[in-house]
Design an enzyme around this catalytic site. Structure first.
Site, mmCIF file in Angstrom:
data_model
loop_
_atom_site.group_PDB
_atom_site.id
_atom_site.type_symbol
_atom_site.label_atom_id
_atom_site.label_comp_id
_atom_site.label_asym_id
_atom_site.label_seq_id
_atom_site.Cartn_x
_atom_site.Cartn_y
_atom_site.Cartn_z
ATOM 1 N N ASN A 90 0.828 -1.204 0.000
ATOM 2 C CA ASN A 90 0.000 0.000 0.000
ATOM 3 C C ASN A 90 0.873 1.270 0.000
ATOM 4 O O ASN A 90 2.045 1.203 -0.284
ATOM 5 C CB ASN A 90 -1.009 -0.017 1.147
ATOM 6 C CG ASN A 90 -2.342 0.592 0.733
ATOM 7 O OD1 ASN A 90 -2.378 1.668 0.166
ATOM 8 N ND2 ASN A 90 -3.427 -0.108 0.996
ATOM 9 N N ARG A 91 0.267 2.398 0.342
ATOM 10 C CA ARG A 91 0.945 3.679 0.122
ATOM 11 C C ARG A 91 1.615 4.259 1.368
ATOM 12 O O ARG A 91 1.117 4.076 2.479
ATOM 13 C CB ARG A 91 -0.065 4.702 -0.418
ATOM 14 C CG ARG A 91 -0.527 4.349 -1.820
ATOM 15 C CD ARG A 91 -1.585 5.300 -2.348
ATOM 16 N NE ARG A 91 -1.868 5.000 -3.757
ATOM 17 C CZ ARG A 91 -2.688 4.021 -4.170
ATOM 18 N NH1 ARG A 91 -3.334 3.280 -3.305
ATOM 19 N NH2 ARG A 91 -2.851 3.785 -5.467
ATOM 20 N N HIS A 116 3.545 -0.027 -2.723
ATOM 21 C CA HIS A 116 3.898 -1.448 -2.824
ATOM 22 C C HIS A 116 5.406 -1.727 -2.874
ATOM 23 O O HIS A 116 5.860 -2.573 -3.642
ATOM 24 C CB HIS A 116 3.218 -2.066 -4.045
ATOM 25 C CG HIS A 116 1.715 -2.149 -3.951
ATOM 26 N ND1 HIS A 116 1.039 -2.159 -2.764
ATOM 27 C CD2 HIS A 116 0.764 -2.227 -4.931
ATOM 28 C CE1 HIS A 116 -0.262 -2.237 -3.001
ATOM 29 N NE2 HIS A 116 -0.461 -2.282 -4.301
ATOM 30 N N HIS A 190 -0.898 -9.980 -3.721
ATOM 31 C CA HIS A 190 -1.704 -9.142 -4.601
ATOM 32 C C HIS A 190 -2.405 -9.939 -5.707
ATOM 33 O O HIS A 190 -2.445 -9.499 -6.862
ATOM 34 C CB HIS A 190 -0.829 -8.049 -5.196
ATOM 35 C CG HIS A 190 -1.536 -6.762 -5.478
ATOM 36 N ND1 HIS A 190 -2.451 -6.612 -6.506
ATOM 37 C CD2 HIS A 190 -1.489 -5.566 -4.857
ATOM 38 C CE1 HIS A 190 -2.894 -5.366 -6.508
ATOM 39 N NE2 HIS A 190 -2.332 -4.705 -5.511
ATOM 40 N N TYR A 192 -5.389 -11.067 -7.966
ATOM 41 C CA TYR A 192 -6.694 -10.552 -8.401
ATOM 42 C C TYR A 192 -7.567 -11.763 -8.675
ATOM 43 O O TYR A 192 -7.211 -12.609 -9.499
ATOM 44 C CB TYR A 192 -6.575 -9.790 -9.724
ATOM 45 C CG TYR A 192 -5.924 -8.441 -9.672
ATOM 46 C CD1 TYR A 192 -4.573 -8.301 -9.389
ATOM 47 C CD2 TYR A 192 -6.662 -7.300 -9.966
ATOM 48 C CE1 TYR A 192 -3.973 -7.048 -9.387
ATOM 49 C CE2 TYR A 192 -6.064 -6.041 -9.972
ATOM 50 C CZ TYR A 192 -4.719 -5.934 -9.675
ATOM 51 O OH TYR A 192 -4.120 -4.698 -9.686
ATOM 52 N N GLN A 300 -7.281 -4.607 2.371
ATOM 53 C CA GLN A 300 -7.579 -3.656 1.306
ATOM 54 C C GLN A 300 -8.496 -4.354 0.310
ATOM 55 O O GLN A 300 -8.140 -5.383 -0.274
ATOM 56 C CB GLN A 300 -6.276 -3.232 0.598
ATOM 57 C CG GLN A 300 -6.455 -2.160 -0.471
ATOM 58 C CD GLN A 300 -6.445 -0.738 0.092
ATOM 59 O OE1 GLN A 300 -6.203 -0.529 1.292
ATOM 60 N NE2 GLN A 300 -6.712 0.238 -0.749
ATOM 61 N N GLU A 328 -6.323 -7.712 -0.056
ATOM 62 C CA GLU A 328 -4.926 -7.703 0.391
ATOM 63 C C GLU A 328 -4.897 -7.498 1.892
ATOM 64 O O GLU A 328 -5.211 -6.411 2.377
ATOM 65 C CB GLU A 328 -4.182 -6.552 -0.288
ATOM 66 C CG GLU A 328 -4.235 -6.572 -1.790
ATOM 67 C CD GLU A 328 -4.151 -5.153 -2.374
ATOM 68 O OE1 GLU A 328 -3.167 -4.450 -2.120
ATOM 69 O OE2 GLU A 328 -5.093 -4.754 -3.081
HETATM 70 C C1 BGC Z 1 -4.077 -0.425 -4.530
HETATM 71 C C2 BGC Z 1 -4.541 0.345 -5.729
HETATM 72 C C3 BGC Z 1 -3.481 0.216 -6.782
HETATM 73 C C4 BGC Z 1 -3.238 -1.224 -7.086
HETATM 74 C C5 BGC Z 1 -2.148 -1.363 -8.077
HETATM 75 C C6 BGC Z 1 -3.864 -1.846 -4.915
HETATM 76 O O1 BGC Z 1 -3.355 -2.542 -3.831
HETATM 77 O O2 BGC Z 1 -4.979 -0.333 -3.478
HETATM 78 O O3 BGC Z 1 -4.777 1.683 -5.415
HETATM 79 O O4 BGC Z 1 -3.821 0.914 -7.927
HETATM 80 O O5 BGC Z 1 -2.911 -1.909 -5.940
HETATM 81 O O6 BGC Z 1 -2.337 -2.478 -8.797
#
Ligand code: BGC
Length: 363
Positions: A90-91, A116, A190, A192, A300, A328
């Site tokens: 995350n950020r 990340h 991560h 999907y 997340q 996540e």
């Molecule tokens: C974030 C998104 C981001 C993405 C990138 C996610 O974990 O929350 O904001 O764009 O990752 O693939």
């Protein structure tokens, strides 16, 4: 690519508890399988989960994760498909944090912010994998040493991530790490998911339930405001199961900022080893159900809002907006700059430990 697929299909024939690995483009892969025919394909590079094949309610096995056909394509993986994430998932605002009076500067790889783990995070490095197996499971232990100063983070970090696939149809992830001096750490995974098993299709009909009464709202750059806000009366409240798409376009500042769901849900307020039920996702056509349990304080929920069809995924399918979702498990975003959030600090005297479990079934 052709050769890769051939190798993969040979592995598809091997079931049972034998842990196999194969070598592709100089990189090893592991295929885990269980007694019920579920298979998970993992690359040592980035600890990337390339495939998860699970049955629908008729017993049809399909791959339920987004990704690419060739390993080469993962070298550029801007959406982080299937990848391990770290050091900090995350950020981090402005790519900057203080620790013991020293300011550390990290890459600003997401506008003004750090995302990340930076330019070359855990999803873009080669891990050292070893197949493991035991009573009712097979797995792979991935190890990586992140040197002092890597991507700007202090301290050398030794981390191991173990993926296990059990006969109970669970994919279990255990993170274990130590550092030689104080640092911060927030690893995650991560993948999907699209439980339809139909690549490129929408996830909006999936029903989701998230066990959280609070979340961490964000500003327009998706950095937490610092508030831990109640979900009551918001279109982000998933305590009762709802279709992902039911309220995703509702007029709410948080959904506008996230371009959909891209939020950290609060599962607990502090770090602990207790495993809690975080979320449950159900896809009505296939009948596939995925439960997520974790020891992490946050999760997340991201609905693939930034996928725009420009990434050509498996079988050449373009992944459009909301064709995959992530859950996540993590600490909270920007914790190092937020006094109210659970601490991401790791001291040399401690061991970082966290576990997440994805359980697959049908209904
Ligand atoms: C974030 C998104 C981001 C993405 C990138 C996610 O974990 O929350 O904001 O764009 O990752 O693939």
């Amino acid at each position: 690519m052709e050769r890769e697929n051939k190798v993969a299909s040979q592995f598809a024939l091997s079931k049972g508890f034998e842990n196999r690995h194969c070598e592709i483009l100089g990189m090893r892969e592991f295929i885990l399988s269980n007694a019920n025919g579920i298979r998970i394909r993992i690359a040592e590079y980035g600890g990337i989960v390339r495939e998860i094949n699970v049955p629908d309610r008729q017993g049809l096995f399909e791959d339920i994760v987004l990704g690419f056909d060739s390993m080469e394509a993962y070298k550029q993986n801007p959406a982080y498909f299937g990848a391990l994430i770290g050091r900090y998932g995350n950020r981090i605002a402005h790519g900057r944090f203080d620790l013991d009076g020293v300011t550390y500067e990290l890459a600003k790889n997401d506008g003004e912010n750090h995302l990340h783990g930076g330019e070359k995070g855990f999803g873009s490095v080669l891990w050292d994998g070893e197949g493991i197996s035991g009573e009712g499971f097979e797995g792979v232990e991935l190890r990586y040493r992140s040197e002092d100063g890597e991507e700007g983070y202090p301290g050398a970090l030794d981390i191991s991530v173990t993926y296990r696939l059990t006969d109970e149809n669970e994919w279990i992830i255990d993170y274990l790490a130590t550092a030689d001096r104080p640092t911060i750490l927030n690893p995650t995974q991560h993948s999907y998911f699209n439980l339809t098993g139909k690549a490129g299709s929408s996830i909006l009909e999936h029903g989701i339930q998230i066990n959280a009464s609070h979340y961490t709202p964000v500003d327009s750059n998706l950095i937490p405001t610092g508030e831990i806000a109640a979900l009551d009366e918001t279109p982000l409240d998933f305590r009762a199961s709802k279709a992902i798409g039911a309220r995703i376009n509702a007029q709410h500042p948080q959904l506008e900022r996230g371009k959909g769901y891209d939020h950290n849900f609060v599962l607990k307020r502090a770090v602990s080893e207790e495993l809690v039920q975080a979320a449950e996702v159900y896809e009505p056509i296939s009948g596939r159900l995925m439960e997520v349990l974790t020891t992490s304080p946050g999760v997340q929920f991201y609905t693939g809002n930034f996928l725009d069809g420009s990434l050509q995924g498996k079988s050449g399918v373009a992944y459009g907006v909301r064709s995959g979702f992530c859950l996540e498990t993590q600490l909270f975003p920007d914790s190092p700059n937020q006094v109210n959030f659970p601490s991401a600090r790791l001291n040399p005297t401690e061991e970082f430990k966290s576990s997440t479990l994805y359980r697959f079934s049908t209904r």
